[in-house]
Design a protein around this motif. Structure first.
Motif, PDB file in Angstrom:
ATOM      1  N   LYS A   1       0.717  -0.987  -0.011  1.00  0.00           N
ATOM      2  CA  LYS A   1      -0.104   0.238   0.073  1.00  0.00           C
ATOM      3  C   LYS A   1       0.825   1.275   0.095  1.00  0.00           C
ATOM      4  N   ILE A   2       0.620   2.165  -0.886  1.00  0.00           N
ATOM      5  CA  ILE A   2       1.338   3.581  -0.780  1.00  0.00           C
ATOM      6  C   ILE A   2       0.160   4.629  -0.671  1.00  0.00           C
ATOM      7  N   LEU A   3       0.767   5.395   0.334  1.00  0.00           N
ATOM      8  CA  LEU A   3      -0.166   6.392   0.637  1.00  0.00           C
ATOM      9  C   LEU A   3       0.370   7.676   0.185  1.00  0.00           C
ATOM     10  N   VAL A   4      -0.327   8.510  -0.421  1.00  0.00           N
ATOM     11  CA  VAL A   4      -0.263   9.418  -1.098  1.00  0.00           C
ATOM     12  C   VAL A   4      -1.055  10.688  -0.207  1.00  0.00           C
ATOM     13  N   ILE A   5      -0.380  11.670   0.456  1.00  0.00           N
ATOM     14  CA  ILE A   5      -1.105  12.760   1.222  1.00  0.00           C
ATOM     15  C   ILE A   5      -0.762  14.038   0.493  1.00  0.00           C
ATOM     16  N   ASP A   6      -1.736  14.489  -0.102  1.00  0.00           N
ATOM     17  CA  ASP A   6      -1.402  15.984  -0.590  1.00  0.00           C
ATOM     18  C   ASP A   6      -2.836  16.572  -0.841  1.00  0.00           C
TER      19      ASP A   6
ATOM     20  N   LEU B   1       9.581   7.034   3.492  1.00  0.00           N
ATOM     21  CA  LEU B   1       8.931   8.225   3.563  1.00  0.00           C
ATOM     22  C   LEU B   1       9.608   9.297   2.336  1.00  0.00           C
ATOM     23  N   VAL B   2       8.430   9.642   1.694  1.00  0.00           N
ATOM     24  CA  VAL B   2       9.084  10.708   0.528  1.00  0.00           C
ATOM     25  C   VAL B   2       8.331  12.188   1.037  1.00  0.00           C
ATOM     26  N   LEU B   3       9.128  13.128   1.391  1.00  0.00           N
ATOM     27  CA  LEU B   3       8.352  14.367   1.646  1.00  0.00           C
ATOM     28  C   LEU B   3       8.327  15.029   0.299  1.00  0.00           C
ATOM     29  N   MET B   4       7.150  15.856  -0.105  1.00  0.00           N
ATOM     30  CA  MET B   4       7.216  16.690  -1.118  1.00  0.00           C
ATOM     31  C   MET B   4       6.618  18.124  -0.739  1.00  0.00           C
ATOM     32  N   SER B   5       7.324  18.994  -1.301  1.00  0.00           N
ATOM     33  CA  SER B   5       6.866  20.333  -1.253  1.00  0.00           C
ATOM     34  C   SER B   5       7.517  21.198  -2.745  1.00  0.00           C
ATOM     35  N   GLY B   6       6.944  22.199  -2.897  1.00  0.00           N
ATOM     36  CA  GLY B   6       7.005  23.026  -3.823  1.00  0.00           C
ATOM     37  C   GLY B   6       8.130  24.126  -3.564  1.00  0.00           C
TER      38      GLY B   6
ATOM     39  N   PHE C   1      18.671  14.749   4.927  1.00  0.00           N
ATOM     40  CA  PHE C   1      17.599  13.964   5.492  1.00  0.00           C
ATOM     41  C   PHE C   1      18.168  12.647   5.637  1.00  0.00           C
ATOM     42  N   GLU C   2      18.103  12.110   6.816  1.00  0.00           N
ATOM     43  CA  GLU C   2      18.590  10.717   7.279  1.00  0.00           C
ATOM     44  C   GLU C   2      17.589   9.787   6.822  1.00  0.00           C
ATOM     45  N   HIS C   3      16.219   9.782   7.501  1.00  0.00           N
ATOM     46  CA  HIS C   3      15.384   8.798   7.561  1.00  0.00           C
ATOM     47  C   HIS C   3      14.200   9.241   6.363  1.00  0.00           C
ATOM     48  N   PHE C   4      14.186  10.002   5.598  1.00  0.00           N
ATOM     49  CA  PHE C   4      13.310  10.121   4.460  1.00  0.00           C
ATOM     50  C   PHE C   4      14.104  11.193   3.334  1.00  0.00           C
ATOM     51  N   GLU C   5      13.101  10.759   2.080  1.00  0.00           N
ATOM     52  CA  GLU C   5      13.778  11.460   1.142  1.00  0.00           C
ATOM     53  C   GLU C   5      12.868  12.451   0.708  1.00  0.00           C
TER      54      GLU C   5
ATOM     55  N   ILE D   1      11.774   7.369  -4.497  1.00  0.00           N
ATOM     56  CA  ILE D   1      10.921   6.122  -3.579  1.00  0.00           C
ATOM     57  C   ILE D   1      12.140   5.374  -3.341  1.00  0.00           C
ATOM     58  N   ARG D   2      12.972   4.960  -4.247  1.00  0.00           N
ATOM     59  CA  ARG D   2      14.153   3.893  -4.138  1.00  0.00           C
ATOM     60  C   ARG D   2      14.994   4.466  -2.868  1.00  0.00           C
ATOM     61  N   GLU D   3      15.285   5.754  -2.995  1.00  0.00           N
ATOM     62  CA  GLU D   3      15.834   6.251  -1.930  1.00  0.00           C
ATOM     63  C   GLU D   3      15.255   6.222  -0.467  1.00  0.00           C
ATOM     64  N   ALA D   4      13.962   6.687  -0.513  1.00  0.00           N
ATOM     65  CA  ALA D   4      13.431   6.544   0.897  1.00  0.00           C
ATOM     66  C   ALA D   4      13.539   4.883   1.320  1.00  0.00           C
ATOM     67  N   MET D   5      13.112   4.055   0.296  1.00  0.00           N
ATOM     68  CA  MET D   5      13.367   2.634   0.849  1.00  0.00           C
ATOM     69  C   MET D   5      14.727   2.148   1.186  1.00  0.00           C
ATOM     70  N   ARG D   6      15.768   2.799   0.644  1.00  0.00           N
ATOM     71  CA  ARG D   6      16.935   2.431   1.023  1.00  0.00           C
ATOM     72  C   ARG D   6      17.229   3.110   2.670  1.00  0.00           C
ATOM     73  N   LYS D   7      16.952   4.232   2.756  1.00  0.00           N
ATOM     74  CA  LYS D   7      16.906   4.711   3.891  1.00  0.00           C
ATOM     75  C   LYS D   7      16.288   4.156   5.211  1.00  0.00           C
ATOM     76  N   ALA D   8      15.033   3.669   4.791  1.00  0.00           N
ATOM     77  CA  ALA D   8      14.262   2.847   5.774  1.00  0.00           C
ATOM     78  C   ALA D   8      14.745   1.553   6.164  1.00  0.00           C
ATOM     79  N   SER D   9      15.534   0.961   5.014  1.00  0.00           N
ATOM     80  CA  SER D   9      16.077  -0.228   5.334  1.00  0.00           C
ATOM     81  C   SER D   9      17.380  -0.066   6.036  1.00  0.00           C
ATOM     82  N   GLU D  10      17.957   0.833   5.910  1.00  0.00           N
ATOM     83  CA  GLU D  10      19.456   1.176   6.586  1.00  0.00           C
ATOM     84  C   GLU D  10      18.745   1.429   8.134  1.00  0.00           C
TER      85      GLU D  10
END
Length: 186
Positions: free
Chosen positions: A5-10, A80-85, A98-102, A117-126
């Motif tokens: 499940k991928i949750l998009v909060i926007d 976690l992927v944080l998004m902002s303009g 950003f150590e624990h999210f992308e 997304i790949r980088e966020a998954m890598r950071k969570a795995s680390e």
């Protein structure tokens, strides 16, 4: 039935639809939330496999949702992927690196989204591996295994230093890119 499940909060329906269209087809379900309260409720109900969180949201900001995630050890392990303009709004509250999210700046292209997304998954795995090592190190050591414990402690220290070097390399790359962009715009 989707297993991931991928949750998009926007708050932007356009961004939620764009993310849905950009993601490759696969064995996952995309859930959507239009504000921070709805997003946090979904996080707690379904424990998604990935969270894409806008930083500026109505009712409860992305910053507040992020703080709630960080206050629960099990939620911290969700990529976690944080998004902002405006990246400045994020770095005002959460300094880089950003150590624990992308982080991904809006608007974004498909390639940048997939990489984030790949980088966020890598950071969570680390983070998960780090916690496992810490738990193993905290476990009592049997009598007579002092040398083994020393080797394990040194191995963990080396892994930690390697992570720090990787972080520093990434920061240096970001700094160089920033300088090149600034020099190129003049």
């Amino acid at each position: 039935m989707a297993t991931h499940k991928i949750l998009v909060i926007d708050d932007s329906r356009v961004i939620r639809m764009r993310v849905r269209e950009m993601l490759p087809e696969g064995d996952f379900e995309i859930l959507e939330a239009k504000d921070g309260v709805e997003g946090l409720n979904l996080i707690n109900q379904v424990h998604p496999n990935l969270i894409m969180l806008d930083f500026l949201l109505p009712r409860m900001s992305g910053w507040e949702v992020y703080q709630q995630i960080q206050s629960h050890a099990d939620l911290q392990l969700i990529p976690l992927v944080l998004m902002s303009g405006r990246k400045e709004e994020v770095t005002e509250k959460i300094p880089e690196p950003f150590e624990h999210f992308e982080f991904i700046e809006k608007p974004f292209e498909r390639k940048a989204l997939i990489e984030a997304i790949r980088e966020a998954m890598r950071k969570a795995s680390e983070l998960r591996r780090q916690r496992e090592r810490e738990a193993a190190a905290a476990a009592p050591v049997a009598v007579g295994t002092g040398a083994s414990a020393d080797v394990q402690a040194l191995t963990q220290r080396i892994e930690h230093l390697e992570q720090e070097v990787a972080t520093l390399k990434k920061q240096m790359g970001q700094l160089l890119m920033f300088i090149k962009q600034r020099l190129g715009s003049k």
